[in-house]
Design an enzyme around this catalytic site. Structure first.
Site, PDB file in Angstrom:
ATOM      1  CG  PHE A 122      72.595  37.702  73.707  1.00 40.24           C
ATOM      2  CD1 PHE A 122      72.795  36.944  72.550  1.00 40.24           C
ATOM      3  CD2 PHE A 122      73.581  38.618  74.062  1.00 40.24           C
ATOM      4  CE1 PHE A 122      73.940  37.102  71.780  1.00 40.24           C
ATOM      5  CE2 PHE A 122      74.729  38.786  73.297  1.00 40.24           C
ATOM      6  CZ  PHE A 122      74.903  38.029  72.165  1.00 40.24           C
TER       7      PHE A 122
ATOM      8  NE  ARG B  30      82.239  15.315  68.882  1.00 42.93           N
ATOM      9  CZ  ARG B  30      82.576  16.501  69.351  1.00 42.93           C
ATOM     10  NH1 ARG B  30      82.289  17.590  68.657  1.00 42.93           N
ATOM     11  NH2 ARG B  30      83.195  16.625  70.513  1.00 42.93           N
TER      12      ARG B  30
ATOM     13  CB  VAL C  87      73.374  27.018  69.944  1.00 38.80           C
ATOM     14  CG1 VAL C  87      74.091  25.934  69.138  1.00 38.80           C
ATOM     15  CG2 VAL C  87      73.240  28.302  69.128  1.00 38.80           C
ATOM     16  CB  THR C  88      70.499  22.531  72.356  1.00 40.52           C
ATOM     17  OG1 THR C  88      69.315  22.219  71.583  1.00 40.52           O
ATOM     18  CG2 THR C  88      70.185  23.673  73.305  1.00 40.52           C
ATOM     19  CB  VAL C  89      73.602  19.158  69.155  1.00 40.33           C
ATOM     20  CG1 VAL C  89      73.508  17.788  68.469  1.00 40.33           C
ATOM     21  CG2 VAL C  89      73.853  20.249  68.125  1.00 40.33           C
TER      22      VAL C  89
ATOM     23  CG  LEU D 217      72.656  17.424  63.517  1.00 39.35           C
ATOM     24  CD1 LEU D 217      71.711  16.923  64.604  1.00 39.35           C
ATOM     25  CD2 LEU D 217      72.009  17.287  62.141  1.00 39.35           C
ATOM     26  CG  LEU D 218      76.771  24.237  65.855  1.00 40.14           C
ATOM     27  CD1 LEU D 218      75.601  25.195  66.031  1.00 40.14           C
ATOM     28  CD2 LEU D 218      77.658  24.231  67.095  1.00 40.14           C
ATOM     29  CB  THR D 219      78.521  22.328  60.619  1.00 38.60           C
ATOM     30  OG1 THR D 219      79.562  22.101  61.578  1.00 38.60           O
ATOM     31  CG2 THR D 219      79.131  22.871  59.331  1.00 38.60           C
TER      32      THR D 219
ATOM     33  CE1 TYR E 103      78.293  28.458  68.654  1.00 38.40           C
ATOM     34  CE2 TYR E 103      79.200  28.429  70.876  1.00 38.40           C
ATOM     35  CZ  TYR E 103      78.152  28.182  70.004  1.00 38.40           C
ATOM     36  OH  TYR E 103      76.977  27.650  70.476  1.00 38.40           O
TER      37      TYR E 103
END
Length: 430
Positions: free
Chosen positions: A430, A107, A99-101, A110-112, A140
Site C-alpha cells: 500500500f 537532507r 512518501v517522497t522527497v 522534510l520527512l522528519t 524508518y
C-alpha cells in the site's frame, strides 16, 4: 539552497491536488505529468488533512508547479487501516504511503517534519499502531518503526516437483472452478475478511482494492491484463480459497510449451484449500513454472510438493513495518502462547510511547499498565514493534545488542510469551 525554516510543511488544499501528484510522480522517478483520469482517481480517495506536502516558495520556475501555486517538493499521505494482532483482534492503524522527497531537497528534515506531524495526529486519534511498506530499509527505524513481517517469493520448476500428472481435482469432495471478475467481487471481500481475522499481520482491504484487482478501475500507470481466477470450494460448498493468476505464451525450439503461471494473489482460510490451489496451478497443461507472488516465509508451498527443492526462493525480504503508538493497547490486543509477567522499559526518542510497562500475559489475553517496578528488559520502540507480531526473537535481538536484559533470562521469557507457532504475514502492499 532554501533554508529549512522557509519550507512550509502542511496539509494540501483541494486545488493543490494536481501539484501534489506531480511531486509524488517526480519523487518516484516517473513522469510528473498528471492525466485527468489520474487526477480524478486520486481526488476520489485522498483526505486533504492527511495528505501532506512541503512547499518551497523560493522555486519560481519549478517544473513541479502547474497551477500557479507554491511548488511542492515532498509528499506524504496516511489513511485508516485495520491490522490483525496475534489472536485475531483487529487494531486501528495509521497506514503511511506516498512518501517522497524531491532529489533537490534531501537532507533538510522534510520527512522528519511530515512524519512527526502525522504520527502525532494518529496518536491523538487513538490509533494503536502506524504501518508502512518500506522501499528502503535504513529510513524508518529512526522514526520508531520496526520490520514486523517478512515475505518470500518462490519459483516452482513444475516438471521437477514430483506431482502426479494425472491429478484432476481436490480429494474429499472439494472442487476448483474458474470464475470471472464479477464473481470475485462478490465472494472475495467476505473470504478475505475471514482470512485476515485469522492471520496476524494481515490488513484490511477497501472496495477500491477489489475494483483495481478485478479491472473495474483502470490506472494509467498500471497496465491491465485480464487474469484467470480460480475458487476452491469445500465438499459442503463453502468458499475457502481464491487465486488470481496470469500466464505467458512461451514455446521452446522443439515446439514444446514452456509457459509460466504468475500468481497475483492467493488467499485461503483452510490448509486444504491452500494445498489444492497450489496443486491446481502446478497441474495446468503447458505450465512448466509457477511464480508464487508475495507469500508468507513459512508458506506451505515447498512442502506441498513431493520434491520441495523444485521450489526455489527468488526473493526474501522484510515487508510490513510497524510503529507502536500505544504500548498498553497494543500488548493487550494480542494473545500469548504461555503465561507470564514481564516488565519492559521502552525507549522512544519521539516521546510517543516511552515508559515502563508491566505485562501480565496468558493464552486468554493480557493486562498491561505503566509501572514503577524495576525493568527486566530494555528495548527501543522499534524493536518492540518487531517483536509484537511474534516474528522476531528477543534472544536474537539481545545477541545483536539491540535489547538489554536487566534480569537474566528476561529475553527468553519474552520469546516464550511473544513468539508465534506460524509467522505473521501481510499479503498486501500500500
Amino acid at each position: 539552497m532554501t533554508p529549512r525554516d522557509t519550507i512550509d510543511v502542511r496539509p494540501i488544499t483541494e486545488p493543490e491536488t494536481r501539484d501534489w501528484i506531480r511531486a509524488l510522480n517526480a519523487g518516484f522517478l516517473r513522469s510528473p505529468e498528471v492525466s485527468e483520469r489520474e487526477l480524478a482517481d486520486r481526488s476520489s480517495y485522498l483526505v486533504p488533512e492527511r495528505t501532506l506536502g512541503a512547499f518551497d516558495g523560493d522555486l519560481p520556475h519549478s517544473r513541479l508547479r502547474s497551477s500557479g501555486g507554491t511548488p511542492i517538493v515532498a509528499t506524504f499521505r496516511s489513511f485508516p487501516q485495520e491490522l490483525t494482532a496475534v489472536g485475531g483482534t483487529p487494531v486501528p492503524a495509521n497506514a503511511i504511503t506516498n512518501v517522497t522527497v524531491t532529489a533537490t531537497h534531501r537532507r533538510r528534515g522534510l520527512l522528519t517534519r511530515m512524519m512527526a506531524a502525522d504520527l502525532a495526529a494518529a496518536k491523538a486519534r487513538g490509533d494503536v499502531v502506524a504501518t508502512l511498506i518500506a522501499a528502503e530499509y535504513p529510513i524508518y527505524g529512526r522514526y520508531g518503526f520496526g520490520p514486523a513481517t517478512c515475505t518470500t517469493q518462490w519459483t516452482v520448476d513444475v516438471p521437477r516437483a514430483g506431482l502426479d500428472p494425472r491429478w484432476s481435482g481436490p480429494p474429499a469432495g472439494g472442487r476448483i472452478d474458474l470464475v470471472d471478475a464479477e464473481d470475485v467481487r462478490r465472494i472475495g471481500p467476505e473470504l478475505h475478511e475471514r482470512f485476515r481475522r485469522a492471520q496476524p499481520g494481515a490488513v484490511s482491504r477497501t472496495d477500491r482494492w477489489w475494483q483495481i484487482n478485478t479491472g473495474v478501475l483502470r490506472l494509467d500507470r498500471v497496465p491491465w491484463t485480464e487474469p484467470f481466477y480460480a475458487v476452491y470450494r469445500s465438499a459442503a460448498g463453502e468458499v475457502e480459497g481464491l487465486v488470481s493468476y496470469e500466464s505467458d505464451d512461451n514455446w521452446g525450439d522443439a515446439k514444446q510449451p514452456l509457459n509460466t503461471a504468475e500468481v497475483n494473489w492467493l488467499i485461503a482460510v483452510t490448509p486444504e484449500a491452500e494445498r489444492a490451489l497450489w496443486q491446481y496451478l502446478c497441474s495446468i497443461d503447458w505450465i512448466t513454472r509457477v511464480k508464487t507472488g508475495w507469500r508468507a516465509p513459512d508458506d506451505l508451498l515447498p512442502h506441498v510438493l513431493p520434491d520441495p527443492r523444485a521450489a526455489h526462493i527468488t526473493t526474501q525480504s522484510d515487508w510490513l513495518w510497524v510503529r507502536i503508538l500505544d504500548v498498553v493497547r497494543a500488548l493487550e490486543a494480542r494473545t500469548y502462547a504461555g503465561t507470564g509477567t514481564l516488565v519492559l522499559e521502552v525507549a522512544d526518542r519521539d516521546g510517543l510511547s516511552a515508559g515502563r510497562y508491566r505485562l501480565d500475559a496468558g493464552p486468554a489475553g493480557a493486562d498491561c499498565a505503566p509501572t514503577t517496578q524495576r525493568a527486566e528488559l530494555t528495548l527501543d520502540v522499534s524493536d518492540l514493534a518487531a517483536l509484537w507480531l511474534g516474528d522476531e526473537s528477543a534472544v536474537r535481538l539481545a545477541a545483536l545488542g539491540r535489547v538489554r536484559e536487566e534480569r537474566e533470562g528476561a529475553a527468553s521469557v519474552a520469546d516464550a510469551l511473544l513468539r508465534t507457532s506460524r509467522r505473521p504475514w501481510c499479503p498486501d502492499t500500500f
